[in-house]
Scaffold this motif. Structure first.
Motif, mmCIF file in Angstrom:
data_model
loop_
_atom_site.group_PDB
_atom_site.id
_atom_site.type_symbol
_atom_site.label_atom_id
_atom_site.label_comp_id
_atom_site.label_asym_id
_atom_site.label_seq_id
_atom_site.Cartn_x
_atom_site.Cartn_y
_atom_site.Cartn_z
ATOM 1 N N CYS A 40 -72.415 -21.541 19.779
ATOM 2 C CA CYS A 40 -73.598 -21.087 20.623
ATOM 3 C C CYS A 40 -75.113 -21.617 20.580
ATOM 4 O O CYS A 40 -75.791 -21.168 21.098
ATOM 5 C CB CYS A 40 -73.402 -19.349 20.471
ATOM 6 S SG CYS A 40 -71.632 -18.974 20.488
ATOM 7 N N ILE A 43 -75.391 -25.049 23.913
ATOM 8 C CA ILE A 43 -74.559 -24.935 25.068
ATOM 9 C C ILE A 43 -74.910 -25.733 26.167
ATOM 10 O O ILE A 43 -75.820 -26.162 26.508
ATOM 11 C CB ILE A 43 -74.400 -23.342 25.182
ATOM 12 C CG1 ILE A 43 -75.884 -22.935 25.753
ATOM 13 C CG2 ILE A 43 -74.096 -22.609 24.154
ATOM 14 C CD1 ILE A 43 -75.615 -21.526 26.340
ATOM 15 N N ILE A 45 -72.953 -24.086 29.417
ATOM 16 C CA ILE A 45 -71.893 -23.298 30.023
ATOM 17 C C ILE A 45 -72.089 -23.021 31.475
ATOM 18 O O ILE A 45 -73.078 -22.330 31.680
ATOM 19 C CB ILE A 45 -71.556 -21.877 29.207
ATOM 20 C CG1 ILE A 45 -71.422 -22.665 27.772
ATOM 21 C CG2 ILE A 45 -70.543 -21.108 29.830
ATOM 22 C CD1 ILE A 45 -71.301 -21.446 26.692
ATOM 23 N N LEU A 86 -75.362 -20.610 31.780
ATOM 24 C CA LEU A 86 -76.081 -19.689 31.130
ATOM 25 C C LEU A 86 -77.295 -20.235 30.593
ATOM 26 O O LEU A 86 -77.450 -21.586 30.117
ATOM 27 C CB LEU A 86 -75.247 -19.450 29.761
ATOM 28 C CG LEU A 86 -74.198 -18.253 29.657
ATOM 29 C CD1 LEU A 86 -73.715 -18.277 28.292
ATOM 30 C CD2 LEU A 86 -75.147 -17.110 29.939
ATOM 31 N N CYS A 95 -77.741 -20.243 23.144
ATOM 32 C CA CYS A 95 -77.411 -19.169 24.397
ATOM 33 C C CYS A 95 -78.371 -18.258 24.100
ATOM 34 O O CYS A 95 -78.801 -17.442 23.153
ATOM 35 C CB CYS A 95 -76.201 -18.854 24.109
ATOM 36 S SG CYS A 95 -75.800 -17.560 25.226
ATOM 37 N N PHE A 97 -77.767 -15.376 24.782
ATOM 38 C CA PHE A 97 -77.164 -14.005 24.275
ATOM 39 C C PHE A 97 -76.839 -13.901 22.881
ATOM 40 O O PHE A 97 -76.247 -13.164 22.289
ATOM 41 C CB PHE A 97 -75.974 -13.704 25.111
ATOM 42 C CG PHE A 97 -76.292 -13.256 26.817
ATOM 43 C CD1 PHE A 97 -77.253 -12.304 26.896
ATOM 44 C CD2 PHE A 97 -75.682 -14.080 27.458
ATOM 45 C CE1 PHE A 97 -77.355 -12.108 28.221
ATOM 46 C CE2 PHE A 97 -76.012 -13.876 29.015
ATOM 47 C CZ PHE A 97 -76.700 -12.866 29.345
ATOM 48 N N LEU A 98 -77.253 -14.945 22.208
ATOM 49 C CA LEU A 98 -76.690 -15.403 20.665
ATOM 50 C C LEU A 98 -77.820 -14.089 19.843
ATOM 51 O O LEU A 98 -79.064 -14.386 19.958
ATOM 52 C CB LEU A 98 -76.987 -16.630 20.518
ATOM 53 C CG LEU A 98 -76.482 -16.907 18.889
ATOM 54 C CD1 LEU A 98 -74.995 -16.919 18.693
ATOM 55 C CD2 LEU A 98 -76.680 -18.406 18.499
ATOM 56 N N CYS A 103 -72.286 -13.061 19.221
ATOM 57 C CA CYS A 103 -72.611 -13.042 20.588
ATOM 58 C C CYS A 103 -72.884 -11.274 20.926
ATOM 59 O O CYS A 103 -72.294 -10.563 20.618
ATOM 60 C CB CYS A 103 -71.204 -13.245 21.070
ATOM 61 S SG CYS A 103 -71.583 -13.075 23.099
ATOM 62 N N VAL A 105 -72.970 -10.163 23.807
ATOM 63 C CA VAL A 105 -72.358 -9.767 24.813
ATOM 64 C C VAL A 105 -70.896 -9.880 24.812
ATOM 65 O O VAL A 105 -70.166 -10.100 25.879
ATOM 66 C CB VAL A 105 -72.742 -10.285 26.190
ATOM 67 C CG1 VAL A 105 -74.337 -9.866 26.487
ATOM 68 C CG2 VAL A 105 -72.729 -11.932 26.420
ATOM 69 N N ARG A 109 -68.380 -11.631 27.388
ATOM 70 C CA ARG A 109 -68.815 -13.108 27.672
ATOM 71 C C ARG A 109 -68.015 -14.033 28.462
ATOM 72 O O ARG A 109 -66.953 -13.660 29.146
ATOM 73 C CB ARG A 109 -68.380 -13.822 26.131
ATOM 74 C CG ARG A 109 -66.881 -13.826 25.732
ATOM 75 C CD ARG A 109 -66.746 -14.042 24.247
ATOM 76 N NE ARG A 109 -65.266 -14.149 23.954
ATOM 77 C CZ ARG A 109 -64.493 -13.092 23.951
ATOM 78 N NH1 ARG A 109 -64.838 -11.865 24.188
ATOM 79 N NH2 ARG A 109 -63.142 -13.299 23.676
ATOM 80 N N PRO A 110 -68.600 -14.894 29.130
ATOM 81 C CA PRO A 110 -68.059 -15.665 30.061
ATOM 82 C C PRO A 110 -66.848 -16.467 29.748
ATOM 83 O O PRO A 110 -66.339 -16.513 28.607
ATOM 84 C CB PRO A 110 -69.103 -16.710 30.641
ATOM 85 C CG PRO A 110 -70.319 -16.346 29.832
ATOM 86 C CD PRO A 110 -70.053 -15.575 28.623
ATOM 87 N N CYS A 113 -66.822 -19.468 27.265
ATOM 88 C CA CYS A 113 -66.631 -18.946 25.913
ATOM 89 C C CYS A 113 -65.351 -18.456 25.374
ATOM 90 O O CYS A 113 -64.898 -18.668 24.338
ATOM 91 C CB CYS A 113 -67.888 -17.867 25.860
ATOM 92 S SG CYS A 113 -69.436 -18.295 26.455
HETATM 93 S S1 SF4 Z 1 -72.326 -15.790 25.836
HETATM 94 FE FE1 SF4 Z 1 -71.855 -15.232 23.688
HETATM 95 S S2 SF4 Z 1 -70.078 -16.460 23.175
HETATM 96 FE FE2 SF4 Z 1 -70.965 -17.341 25.015
HETATM 97 S S3 SF4 Z 1 -72.405 -18.888 24.216
HETATM 98 FE FE3 SF4 Z 1 -73.453 -17.183 24.543
HETATM 99 S S4 SF4 Z 1 -73.648 -16.114 22.518
HETATM 100 FE FE4 SF4 Z 1 -71.933 -17.550 22.541
#
Ligand code: SF4
Ligand code: SF4
Length: 298
Positions: A40, A43, A45, A86, A95, A97-98, A103, A105, A109-110, A113
């Motif tokens: 993460c 990324i 994504i 993302l 990311c 959201f890390l 994570c 979320v 998570r998407p 992921c």
């Molecule tokens: S959403 Fe969560 S699993 Fe996906 S890249 Fe971000 S931190 Fe990692």
């Protein structure tokens, strides 16, 4: 005799083996693993519509707030098809959201992921009405999950990651994107308006809801009251409807009935436009003829 020289090829992280749902692969990701969070921190994504739906619900914000605060835009093709990825934290590739615990979320998570460390390959054979999914393993140097003892089939892994519902919700959208990208001249270059509608229906679900509830939409499309009520109160139903709408906006497929009087009004507007263009062309021809006669008189 000349000797053939083989240049070393850059190492691809993709294992060149196609897996089916019942094929097994070795992998386990867990909190105690030394590479925890590594994946993460760098990324790239891409997000699909259902990813955004889940994230905005999770965070209790509107689609627009999610788009502005947690995503980055890019174009998916030369025609400017809008895509979202993302977002990363400022100055890093980490990311947004890390957190230090993983994570932030996780339950929402998407899809990308959830798939990792598998990749999905959805293909349709010529003349087949359905896609055939196959999978491949992605082995990146930093990921130690491939050295764990656990093996599972692709189907088991998909189940553990909750992928069935994500794929059900995003499948139609992926088809629309694929059709648009592979259609070439047959599908035609999209207008600016259709690209805006693509963005609205794909990503800005709250904006799309307002659009569906607007007077203009109601004057143009004929919706069953029950369907209308359902899509205005249920995000998942709204998303499915948005994808129907996209096929109509991008490919002209009639998936939502248009009101008879609206269709007649459109035809009228079209006829008036054509007549105005014809009048302009006739006036231009008359001017050109006058110019020609004037030049002969001189
Ligand atoms: S959403 Fe969560 S699993 Fe996906 S890249 Fe971000 S931190 Fe990692
Ligand atoms: S095992 Fe792989 S997927 Fe899991 S945390 Fe480590 S790098 Fe990420």
């Amino acid at each position: 005799m000349s000797q053939e020289v083989h240049e070393p090829r850059p190492q691809s992280p993709i294992e060149p083996v196609r897996l089916g749902a019942d094929d097994a692969f070795r992998f386990r990701c867990h909190k105690g693993i030394p590479c925890f969070n590594k994946c993460c921190q760098n990324i790239d994504i891409m997000l699909a519509p259902y990813d955004l739906l889940r994230l905005k619900k999770r965070l209790g914000i509107t689609s627009r707030e999610l788009i502005d605060g947690c995503t980055a835009d890019f174009t998916m093709d030369g025609d400017g098809m809008p895509g979202l990825k993302l977002a990363t934290k400022e100055g890093t590739r980490e990311c947004v959201f890390l957190t230090k615990d993983g994570c932030g979320v996780y339950e929402d998570r998407p899809s990308a992921c959830r798939y990792y460390a598998l990749g999905l390959l959805a293909m349709r054979k010529k003349d087949s009405p359905t896609d055939e999914d196959s999978y491949f393993v992605v082995k990146e140097d930093h990921c130690l999950g491939h050295f764990e003892q656990q093996t599972q089939t692709v189907a088991e892994y998909r189940k553990s990651q909750g992928l069935d519902h994500y794929d059900d919700m995003n499948r139609e959208w992926r088809r629309v994107v694929l059709k648009k990208r592979s259609g070439g001249p047959a599908v035609g270059k999209p207008s600016q308006r259709s690209l805006e509608l693509f963005f609205l229906a794909s990503y800005d679900l709250d904006g799309f809801r307002d659009f569906v509830a607007s007077q203009g939409f109601g004057q143009l499309f004929e919706l069953e009251p029950a369907l209308s009520q359902q899509i205005l109160s249920d995000d998942e139903a709204l998303l499915q409807f948005a994808l129907r709408f996209l096929k109509q906006a991008l490919f002209g497929e009639i998936t939502i009935p248009v009101r008879k009087d609206a269709a007649e009004r459109r035809r009228e507007r079209y006829r008036a436009k054509v007549e105005a263009l014809e009048r302009e062309a006739a006036a231009r021809r008359a001017d050109e003829q006058d110019d020609l006669y004037d030049s002969l008189d001189e």
